[in-house]
Motif scaffolding. Sequence first.
Motif, PDB file in Angstrom:
ATOM      1  N   ASN A 191       0.785  -1.208  -0.102  1.00  0.00           N
ATOM      2  CA  ASN A 191       0.113  -0.046   0.147  1.00  0.00           C
ATOM      3  C   ASN A 191       0.918   1.209   0.059  1.00  0.00           C
ATOM      4  O   ASN A 191       1.393   1.563   0.880  1.00  0.00           O
ATOM      5  CB  ASN A 191      -0.820   0.178   1.312  1.00  0.00           C
ATOM      6  CG  ASN A 191      -1.836   1.215   1.071  1.00  0.00           C
ATOM      7  OD1 ASN A 191      -2.422   1.508   0.065  1.00  0.00           O
ATOM      8  ND2 ASN A 191      -2.089   1.836   2.295  1.00  0.00           N
ATOM      9  N   PRO A 192       1.166   1.873  -1.076  1.00  0.00           N
ATOM     10  CA  PRO A 192       0.256   1.742  -2.420  1.00  0.00           C
ATOM     11  C   PRO A 192       1.194   0.719  -3.341  1.00  0.00           C
ATOM     12  O   PRO A 192       2.373   0.477  -3.379  1.00  0.00           O
ATOM     13  CB  PRO A 192       0.186   3.034  -2.950  1.00  0.00           C
ATOM     14  CG  PRO A 192       1.468   3.558  -2.613  1.00  0.00           C
ATOM     15  CD  PRO A 192       1.614   3.209  -1.111  1.00  0.00           C
ATOM     16  N   ASP A 204       5.321   0.441  -1.661  1.00  0.00           N
ATOM     17  CA  ASP A 204       5.430   0.288  -0.087  1.00  0.00           C
ATOM     18  C   ASP A 204       5.393  -1.109  -0.064  1.00  0.00           C
ATOM     19  O   ASP A 204       4.632  -2.013  -0.781  1.00  0.00           O
ATOM     20  CB  ASP A 204       4.390   1.182   0.543  1.00  0.00           C
ATOM     21  CG  ASP A 204       4.797   1.046   1.965  1.00  0.00           C
ATOM     22  OD1 ASP A 204       6.026   0.788   2.544  1.00  0.00           O
ATOM     23  OD2 ASP A 204       4.074   1.640   2.819  1.00  0.00           O
TER      24      ASP A 204
HETATM   25 MN    MN Z   1       2.162   2.439   2.877  1.00  0.00          MN
END
Ligand code: MN
Length: 372
Positions: A191-192, A204
């Motif tokens: 995320n993302p 990430d």
């Molecule tokens: Mn993140």
Amino acid sequence: MRFFENVAKEIFNKEGIPILEGHVANYPEEAMTISSEMGVPVVVKAQVLTGGRGKAGGVKFANNPGEALKVSEEILGMEIKGEKVKHLLIEEKAEILNEFFVTVSVDRGARRPVILASNEGGVEIENLAKTNPEKIIKYYPNPLIDFLPYEAREIARKMGVSSELISPIGDIIWKLYNVFKKYDADTAEINPLVSTPNGVIAADAKLVVENDSLFRHQDLVEKLHYKQKAVDFVQLDGDIAVIGNGAGLTLTAMDMIKLNGGEPATFLDIGGGASEHIINQALSIVLNYDRVKVVFLNVLGGITKADDVARGVIKALEGAERKVPIVIRLTGTNEEEGQKILDEAGIPFEVSMEKAAKKAVELCEEIKAKGK
Ligand code: MN
Ligand code: GDP
């Protein structure tokens, strides 16, 4: 046990999930060097074991090495949710078109793994779960049989991503589930997950491995505490930067400097097996300290190869903006090759540590006498 982002990314990437080039920095000067070597705009990211770094100011952009130095100084001084930032990930900046979210974790109530995914990823995911829970797709793979690629593509389709992204995002969801299983994870999350002009990439990464399973993942345990960090570095008050391979050798070099009436400006241990890149980095660190007038590099090659050291020195000196005289003691493994490389580049060296230390102190006295 949660792992730092850079370790999680390394593992995700090993399983085929695309990431961008990135390197860990422990000092602002290192971040600057990495950024200049990468030669592209970068993201400077605090490596902490909590989420929400973006909102806390722990993720910043830099367009050039100077900016990388500045934002790294800012982030390294920060505390994020009580955790002091000691390491940074310097990563190529992605040109983000869209942000998605995908996580694999354990639904304790249902007692099965669950995949959650959304086409509205990013730092607001927690709010999304509250305000628009229908935008988060939930899927329970059967843990007793294989999770199939078509199931993963079906999740991507339900997320509502554009048609050309169904296949690459499905592929990443499938690989993330495999990471989750293979590493006995409690959570494997991206995320993302971002779409860029160059494809879909994990911007990430979060990996939490069940503590009870860690014994099965010794390779991971070794990565827990940045044990293999590039250099050990202490700043001191003098003006002769001391660099050595191995703590003992570096301390001895410091003693030698003092014995000759000099004062060390750094203790910098590049460790055993130091590569060209690490030597280059170590020199860049010390050359960035104004107070350093002379560099004393003390290398006794064992695992560390003298020719690697020589090449690293030449590379660092070429790239350095500030020219500082360097005295090198170079012996050990591949010494002939290393000494030849230095000779050809016109860089003086010594074989005896005593002589080299004396020379470094004399050189420093000369420079000071000239008032430079
Ligand atoms: Mn993140
Ligand atoms: P977190 O806040 O701890 O989850 O840190 P992230 O690594 O997720 O970064 C937070 C936000 O920074 C992301 O949601 C992105 O919007 C942004 N970001 C991170 N990496 C990049 C990048 O390479 N390029 C761009 N443009 N934005 C990024």
